[in-house]
Design an enzyme around this catalytic site. Structure first.
Site, short mmCIF file in Angstrom:
data_model
loop_
_atom_site.label_atom_id
_atom_site.label_comp_id
_atom_site.label_asym_id
_atom_site.label_seq_id
_atom_site.Cartn_x
_atom_site.Cartn_y
_atom_site.Cartn_z
N GLU A 1 0.94 -1.35 -0.04
CA GLU A 1 0.02 0.00 -0.09
C GLU A 1 0.69 1.36 0.00
OE1 GLU A 1 -2.67 -0.58 3.15
OE2 GLU A 1 -3.49 -2.55 2.52
N GLU B 1 -6.35 -10.82 -1.26
CA GLU B 1 -6.86 -10.58 0.05
C GLU B 1 -8.56 -10.50 -0.26
OE1 GLU B 1 -5.67 -7.32 2.33
OE2 GLU B 1 -3.54 -7.90 2.00
#
Ligand code: 9MR
Length: 376
Positions: A162, A267
Site C-alpha cells: 500500500e 485478499e
C-alpha cells in the site's frame, strides 16, 4: 470393428461413475484446492487461533480446502520487532511450521507497510525523527533478519504494502517522507539479498481504479528497468456487491500481467453491507460511527442478498479462471464469515458475510458452483 465401440462404452461408463459418485458426495467433499489445481493456488489468511490449531473445525477446513496460507497479522513488523532489536518470532514460527506440516505454500505478509509499522522505527534516541540513513539501516536489518530466518521456506513475500494512493500518487508515509521513493527499491533489494529464491511482491487495494493501476504500473516498470527483482503484483480484492466493475478489475489484471509479472488476488472478500462514505478500498484508518441502519443483516442474510453475493463470487471466479495463465494465486482474506475483518471495518460491530464459508464452517451453496466452474 468392435474395439473402438467398447472403448467408447468403457469411457462413458467411467464418466458416469465419476459423475455419479461426485453427485453423491456431500458438501464436505468439496475441495477448492483440487478444483483449481493446475490453474492457481487457493489460499486463506489465518488468524492466531487457526495458526495454533485451537479450533478443530477450522483446522480441518484449512487442510481440506487450501494449498496456500498467509498470516493475517503475525508477520507484520510491529509484532515481529516491537522494540528495536527485540524480535518475537513465536507466532510466525508456528505459522511456518503449520504450512510445512500440511505441505502448503507460505506467503509472508508484510515486510514494509506504513500501517502497523512499529513506532520506534521512525524515531531516534533523541526523540526526533531519524535520518534517511538510519531508517534505511533499520529497514535493512528488519528485512534481512525476518527473510533470512525463513529462507527457502516462504514461497513469496509481500515486500511493500500500500505505497501508492488511489489517484496514483505516492502515499505520504513516513517511509516515503524520510527516504523518498527509493524505499521501495531498497526493500526489494534487501529481501532479495536475504533469500534470492523467494518471490517478491508489491501488494495494494483498490487496484482496479485507473489512477492506482497506472501509478503501480509506473512504479513496477521503474523497478524492472533498474533490474530490481519483483515477481508479482498482489491485487487485494476487498470487493463489495457493486464495487468495482468487473471490467475495471480485468483491465488491471491485463495491465499488470503485461509488465511481465504474475498477478495474485491476495485478499479476497465481498462485503454485502452498506458503505457509509466514499472509502471503498481498505484504508484501515477510516472509521465510521456504528448505526443500526448500517447493520441490516444481524439476524441472517436475506435470500436475495445471498443470491447477489453468489453471483458476484461466480463472476469474479469466472474472471480468474479466464485469466488463470496470468494469475498465480487467489487468497481469501479469512476462513469463515465469523473471522472476517469486515465485521469491524469501516464500522465496528457489524455482521458481514464476505467469505466462502459461513459461521458454522459450512461452504456456502454457491461454492459448489465455483468448483464445477473450475472443472469446465
Ligand atoms: O485483517 C487484518 C486485521 O485483522 C487487522 O486488524 C488490520 C490492521 O492491521 O489488517 C487487516 O489486514 C489488512 C492487510 O494486512 C493489508 N491490507 C488490508 C487488510 C485489511 O485491513
Amino acid at each position: 470393428m468392435h474395439k473402438p465401440r467398447s472403448v467408447l462404452l468403457l469411457v462413458i461408463t467411467l464418466l458416469f461413475i465419476a459423475n455419479h459418485s461426485w453427485a453423491q458426495k456431500g458438501p464436505e467433499e468439496l475441495s477448492l484446492k483440487s478444483a483449481f489445481s493446475g490453474k492457481f493456488d487457493i489460499g486463506a489468511a489465518l488468524n492466531l487461533k487457526q495458526i495454533y490449531e485451537r479450533d478443530e473445525q477450522a483446522a480441518a477446513l484449512i487442510k481440506a480446502q487450501f494449498n496456500s496460507i498467509t498470516a493475517e497479522n503475525c508477520m507484520k513488523a510491529m509484532y515481529l520487532q516491537p522494540k528495536e532489536g527485540e524480535f518475537n518470532f513465536k507466532d510466525a514460527d508456528r505459522f511456518v511450521e503449520l504450512g510445512e506440516k500440511y505441505g502448503m505454500q507460505l506467503i509472508g505478509h508484510t515486510l514494509i507497510w506504513h500501517s502497523q509499522a512499529p513506532e520506534w522505527i521512525f524515531i531516534g534516541k533523541d526523540g526526533k525523527e531519524v535520518s534517511r540513513e538510519v531508517l534505511i539501516e533499520r529497514i535493512r536489518k528488519h528485512i534481512h533478519t525476518v527473510v533470512s530466518r525463513y529462507k527457502g521456506r516462504i514461497k513469496g513475500w509481500d515486500v511493500v504494502n500500500e505505497a501508492i494512493l488511489d489517484n496514483g500518487d505516492w502515499r505520504q508515509s513516513k517511509f516515503y517522507q524520510i527516504i523518498g521513493e527509493d524505499f521501495i527499491e531498497l526493500a526489494f533489494q534487501f529481501a532479495h539479498e536475504a533469500d534470492p529464491d523467494a518471490e517478491l511482491y508489491y501488494n495494494d487495494f483498490s487496484m482496479s481504479q485507473k489512477g492506482k493501476r497506472e501509478g503501480v504500473a509506473r512504479m513496477v516498470r521503474k523497478l524492472k528497468v533498474k533490474g530490481v527483482q519483483i515477481n508479482g503484483i498482489g491485487m487485494q480484492g476487498h470487493l463489495s456487491l457493486d464495487y468495482p466493475s468487473l471490467a475495471d478489475f480485468e483491465a488491471s489484471i491485463l495491465a499488470f500481467s503485461s509488465l511481465g509479472v504474475q498477478v495474485m488476488i491476495t485478499e479476497l472478500d465481498i462485503s454485502v453491507l452498506p458503505i457509509p462514505g466514499p472509502s471503498q478500498g481498505a484504508e484501515v484508518s477510516t472509521n465510521y460511527q456504528y448505526d443500526q441502519v448500517l447493520n441490516p443483516y444481524g439476524e441472517g442474510l436475506p435470500v436475495e442478498v445471498e443470491s447477489k453475493l453468489a453471483n458476484r463470487y461466480k463472476e469474479f471466479f469466472a474472471l480468474f479462471v479466464k485469466h488463470h495463465d496470468k494469475i498465480d494465486r487467489v487468497t481469501l482474506w479469512g476462513l469463515t464469515d465469523a473471522d472476517s475483518w469486515k465485521n469491524n471495518w469501516p464500522v465496528r460491530g457489524r455482521t458481514d458475510y464476505p467469505l466462502l464459508f459461513d459461521r458454522n464452517y459450512q461452504a456456502k451453496p454457491f461454492v459448489r458452483e465455483l468448483v464445477e466452474m473450475a472443472k469446465e
